[in-house]
Design a protein around this motif. Structure first.
Motif: not given
Lengths: 214, 424
Positions: A7, A11-12, A15-16, A18-19, A22-23, A107, A110-111, A113-114
């Motif tokens: 990507e 910042m995207m 963010g990905l 991190r997301l 985290d998961r 895109k 991604v909002a 998350v699940a």
């Protein structure tokens, strides 16, 4: 589960990372262009690669071309193409050889998350994840073919959800109906489209979509 | 662009006028060449010696239509060639750059630009009169002015010698003198001629350039076709840039913002006490910052499309533009009548681009931006100069201005300063 991210927007990308970290995903590499993606995929051989379509240097479709290459060279790697707009031609190109281990999402998804993590997991394990927008476009493109025209609105809804990659249980939950009713709709759809009714695999639906989108 | 060196410019103008006279003589002489040559041959072979009439008449009966036919066939190539030559003269001597008309499409007679160029050739004959007169006044003005200087050198005969008068050429005929005092009269006439000459030449050259622009340029249709294509290209490029800016800017920021809020929502949990309040707080702060950045992005983008302050007029808009320039800008706007919004937008973006250019390349310490009556935008800096009017930036600007029939002149000698004038 091991992931490679390509990507170009920093910042995207962060963010990905991190997301996903985290998961509980393992992010092997997060790169900003198609060449780095090819290299990272060849060395890390992840379960799935998340690929932005528009990346440097030309900002057109280098991500998509890299995705097609990866699907050819590394059949075990799932490919989730990630874009800010829907392009039916891109979807059909991506699905061209085999509709497994592949996804095409906006895109915006991604909002939720699940849902996003769910789609990613599906693609990584050989399933499919098509954005509702993509499915909508494909179905509109095929609306005039015989078979498709014979479907009732409810059957179309079921077909669309199947094409997104959902299981019968998922479809039942989304439409607030029982699994039995879903199965009946699926059987009807297959009869109307002239497909063997025993084959309830999503791949079958993708094949139909691919066919109608030409 | 040729510099504003007045004496040099005057000499170039004299050269242009003399060349104009030569052109006119050639143009007048050419149609006479064929029958003239034929008559010459007839005369040389002795055919005309005994009984001219019976021979000459049939010869002319044949030669006249032949000449006409030849002239028609050769007219447009001849027109184009002379046109090229005159454009070259205007460029070299007067610094007036003119685009050539599009090349001829077929071998047919209907060659619009060729015929227009031929029209210029015919018009050149009357145009050459003030030009020739001006050049004559200039040259003989100098000669006449010098009479008192060389009189003592040559007229130093012993007293009592009878000499013929000395003649001098003026526009009103020959004048003569036998005395030294008389040479001052001639010198006065020369001075008068010298004073009149520049105006005559200026008038002749101005008329000539106007005729050239109309008859030797690409033509109105070609110009309009080109400027229309330019306008379409510009619009397409604008849309592409807009899409790119939105795609890479606000859109990606908003997607990231949505992702951060999505993650924060998960951290807060569906109900009950939040499972991970610290992380949720951090994610919300990130999203907050992202939202502010997206807003700033959009604001810049909106200003790039159409600066809202432009609705208050060019004065306010250019004033605002000046405050965001890295180099101090002095703005003067004096417009008796408010131009149309489209023109205001074009002037604004020209100014923005010129200021950006100056900031990037000029190394100037101050810039003067002036907008005056009949819509003239002037941007002047005290920088290093050397701006290339044919470079991609300035020539692109010139093409865009051409869409609204505007013209741009750039004066930027090496070492500076740079001055760009745009007339719309």
């Amino acid at each position: 589960m091991r992931v490679v991210i390509a990507e170009d927007a920093a910042m995207m990308r962060e963010g990905l990372v991190r997301l996903l970290t985290d998961r509980g995903f393992e992010v092997c590499a997060a790169v900003a262009d198609a060449d780095a993606l090819r290299a990272a995929t060849a060395t890390a051989v992840p379960d799935v690669a998340i690929i932005d379509i528009r990346m440097p240097p030309t900002h057109t479709d280098e991500g998509l071309r890299a995705a097609i290459d990866i699907r050819r060279d590394h059949p075990t790697v799932g490919v989730l193409v990630f874009s800010q707009y829907v392009e039916t031609r891109y979807a059909t190109r991506l699905l061209a050889d085999r509709p497994t281990g592949v996804g095409y999402l906006l895109k915006d998804r991604v909002a939720d998350v699940a849902d996003f993590v769910d789609a990613l997991t599906r693609v990584a394990s050989g399933g499919t994840a098509l954005d509702p927008e993509v499915v909508g476009h494909l179905m509109r493109a095929g609306r005039d073919t015989t078979g498709m025209a014979a479907l009732t609105p409810r059957e179309r809804e079921v077909l669309a959800l199947m094409a997104e990659g959902r299981s019968n249980a998922g479809i039942a939950a989304a439409l607030v109906i029982t699994s039995g009713v879903v199965e009946k709709h699926v059987a009807n759809i297959f009869t109307k489209l002239g497909l063997p009714p025993s084959d309830t695999d999503n791949r079958r639906v993708l094949a139909v979509l691919r066919h109608v989108a030409g | 662009m040729i510099g504003h060196n007045e004496p040099m410019m005057a000499l170039r103008r004299v050269a242009f006028c003399v060349a104009g006279v030569v052109s006119a003589v050639v143009i007048l002489a050419l149609p006479a060449v064929v029958p003239g040559a034929a008559v010459l041959i007839l005369w040389a072979t002795g055919t005309l010696a005994e009984q001219p009439a019976p021979v000459v008449a049939p010869v002319f009966l044949v030669l006249f239509p032949l000449t006409v036919a030849l002239l028609v066939v050769l007219a447009t190539p001849f027109g184009r060639t002379t046109g090229k030559w005159h454009r070259f003269l205007a460029r070299r001597l007067l610094g007036a750059r003119m685009d050539a008309p599009p090349p001829r499409r077929s071998r047919r007679i209907s060659d619009g630009p060729g015929w227009r160029a031929l029209g210029y050739g015919v018009l050149k004959v009357p145009l050459a009169i003030p030009e020739g007169y001006g050049a004559f006044c200039f040259v003989f003005g100098v000669v006449n002015l010098s009479y008192p200087l060389w009189w003592p050198l040559f007229r130093n005969h012993p007293p009592g010698t009878t000499l013929g008068p000395v003649w001098a050429l003026t526009p009103f005929g020959m004048i003569s003198t036998r005395t030294f005092a008389g040479t001052f009269l001639i010198a006065a006439a020369g001075l008068a001629m010298l004073l009149v000459a520049p105006w005559l030449m200026r008038a002749g050259v101005a008329l000539d350039l106007a005729a050239m622009r109309r008859l030797l340029g690409p033509g109105r249709v070609a110009e309009l076709t080109e400027s229309r294509a330019q306008a379409i290209d510009d619009a397409a490029a604008m849309m592409r840039r807009l899409e790119r800016d939105l795609h890479d800017g606000a859109q990606i920021r908003l997607a990231t913002l949505a992702m951060n809020l999505g993650m924060a929502t998960e951290k807060l949990g569906a109900d009950g006490p939040p499972p991970d309040l610290d992380q949720a707080r951090e994610l919300v702060a990130l999203a907050h910052r992202g939202a502010k950045e997206a807003l700033a992005d959009l604001r810049d983008l909106v200003r790039g499309i159409h600066p809202p302050v432009l609705d208050n007029g060019l004065g306010d808009a250019l004033g605002t533009l000046a405050t965001s320039s890295a180099i101090p800008v002095e703005v003067h706007v004096d417009l008796p009548v408010r131009p149309s919004p489209a023109i205001e937008t074009i002037v604004y973006f020209c100014a923005a681009e010129l200021l950006a250019n100056a900031a990037k390349h000029s190394r100037a310490t101050s810039i003067k931006l002036t907008v005056g009556g009949r819509l003239t935008l002037t941007v002047e800096d005290d920088g290093a100069g050397g701006a290339d009017p044919n470079g991609p930036g300035l020539s692109g600007l010139a093409r865009r201005i051409a869409v609204v029939d505007g013209r741009m002149t750039v004066t930027s000698p090496p070492g500076g300063p740079t001055r760009v004038d745009i007339h719309i």
